[in-house]
Motif scaffolding. Sequence first.
Motif, PDB file in Angstrom:
ATOM      1  N   GLU A  41       0.825  -1.213   0.000  1.00 45.34           N
ATOM      2  CA  GLU A  41       0.000   0.000   0.000  1.00 45.34           C
ATOM      3  C   GLU A  41       0.859   1.261   0.000  1.00 45.34           C
ATOM      4  N   SER A  44       2.308   1.577  -3.445  1.00 45.79           N
ATOM      5  CA  SER A  44       1.251   2.010  -4.361  1.00 45.79           C
ATOM      6  C   SER A  44       0.958   3.497  -4.201  1.00 45.79           C
ATOM      7  N   MET A  45       0.983   3.987  -2.972  1.00 53.09           N
ATOM      8  CA  MET A  45       0.748   5.413  -2.744  1.00 53.09           C
ATOM      9  C   MET A  45       1.853   6.247  -3.387  1.00 53.09           C
ATOM     10  N   THR A  48       1.218   6.288  -7.061  1.00 50.59           N
ATOM     11  CA  THR A  48       0.028   7.084  -7.357  1.00 50.59           C
ATOM     12  C   THR A  48       0.346   8.575  -7.299  1.00 50.59           C
ATOM     13  N   LEU A  65      -7.908  10.776  -3.509  1.00 43.88           N
ATOM     14  CA  LEU A  65      -6.861   9.774  -3.298  1.00 43.88           C
ATOM     15  C   LEU A  65      -7.449   8.475  -2.763  1.00 43.88           C
ATOM     16  N   THR A  68      -8.963   6.765  -5.743  1.00 39.90           N
ATOM     17  CA  THR A  68      -7.950   6.278  -6.682  1.00 39.90           C
ATOM     18  C   THR A  68      -7.275   5.011  -6.171  1.00 39.90           C
ATOM     19  N   MET A  69      -6.965   4.978  -4.882  1.00 39.48           N
ATOM     20  CA  MET A  69      -6.284   3.808  -4.313  1.00 39.48           C
ATOM     21  C   MET A  69      -7.257   2.745  -3.799  1.00 39.48           C
ATOM     22  N   ASN A  70      -8.539   3.120  -3.672  1.00 38.03           N
ATOM     23  CA  ASN A  70      -9.573   2.202  -3.183  1.00 38.03           C
ATOM     24  C   ASN A  70      -9.242   1.691  -1.775  1.00 38.03           C
ATOM     25  N   ILE A  76      -4.440   5.102   4.162  1.00 37.55           N
ATOM     26  CA  ILE A  76      -3.627   6.086   3.440  1.00 37.55           C
ATOM     27  C   ILE A  76      -2.669   6.782   4.391  1.00 37.55           C
TER      28      ILE A  76
END
Length: 458
Positions: A41, A44-45, A48, A65, A68-70, A76
């Motif tokens: 995660e 991925s952040m 992104t 955000l 976008t990241m679900n 987050i």
Amino acid sequence: MLQSWKEVLPGDHYRVQADGQLHSFDQRVITCLYQPLIGIEAASMYFTLWQEIDDSEEFLTHHHLMGTMNVSLDRILSARKKLEAIGLLQTLKKKAASPGQFLYRLEPPLTPDLFFKDGFLNLFLYRQIGPREYKKLSLQFADVPVQIDSYEDVSAHFDDVFESISTSESVDETIAAQSPGSWKARAEAPKISFSNAFDFKKLDMLLSDAILSEDALTDEVKLSIEKLAFVYQMDPYDMSRALQAAALHTGTVDIEKLRKEVRDFYLLEHGPDEMPALYERTQPQEEREIKDIEPQNEEEQLIAWYERNSPYQLLEALGRGSKPAAPDLRLIENLMFDTKLNPGVVNVLIDYISKVNDHNLNKSFVEKVAAQWARANVRTVRQAMTYAREEQRKREQQKPASSARSTKRPYRKTSQNEHHEVVPEWMKNQSQQEKQPSSNDDEVKQRAKWLEDYLNSI
């Protein structure tokens, strides 16, 4: 769970900026070298936010955000803190802005050469993925030189290809040389920082002026000392011995020699097959229950203690301040690495077994209970305490059977020093506590004193 609303809200704005130029090769470095440390995660952040650098002329919202990241805002925030801690992100918040405005500055990762020579992050990676995968990765990023002895350089020179233009055709060189502004460049990866500062004042008092010069502890050397002290759990006294050994003949500190001295000292203390403790030493924030609030009863006080202290500190408390034994440290380290139990959960497990097993951390007993809790996905301290109560209930149920068997052998004498199990107050059956709500003052004071003595022994 992490209370993200205290730090960021879905409606808060943000924009993204890169600290220098990021290259496509950085994606491979982050995926292979950083992702095992920070998780999918957080990686991925980072990717992104990287894609949103060009879109950051206008502010985006954290709700965007999340979509976008679900993932939730709590996750987050957790991913953001991991990126900040490992040096991949700097977070700036505008003062007195409503709604909140954040500036996320992406930092470039270390190059593979710097990463594998870091002496800190590479050790974390080794511990996380194991020696086999670590060797595979190091070979994957290795710079294998090509033998060029049998080659000759046939490259063209600049003036072989290009011609100089005449003065009349040239632009005003003064204007060209004094063009204002700045241009994108490759930034250096930032240094990792520590919230628990190393005691350099005490270290200075322990160092000999005859061995080390006054300016030997440069900023680079101090950062290396902080990293090594964190990884190998060294205090100023042990670090002073390693420093003086590394600078014995030169008066200056060679960082590679210092690392070797620290490693040798650690191996001497723990054995040749041991790696330093690289686990998170306290319960992760997102798995804590008692945060920003005062505990309301004895059980919550114990939960808070287990969450805020490390297994190492628990062993110190059980040993009344003495340094934990190396076998116990190895047991806990291997336990956390194999079962992935959180430190707070391990605290409950170790404290429980120590109390019911006459302060003896039997390896097979500890590993058996840990495996059961891992299969049950025990993540929080309260869950661990519930399972400990259940384990104790089963042990209590087995006592009548063992007592019945003992009556068949009357010739067996009972020892005057027969062992009686002692368990913490929180492990007692909750239903019993509910049946006796009116405890007298002496019992209340006794329990309070027990808790106070326990907490003061830390």
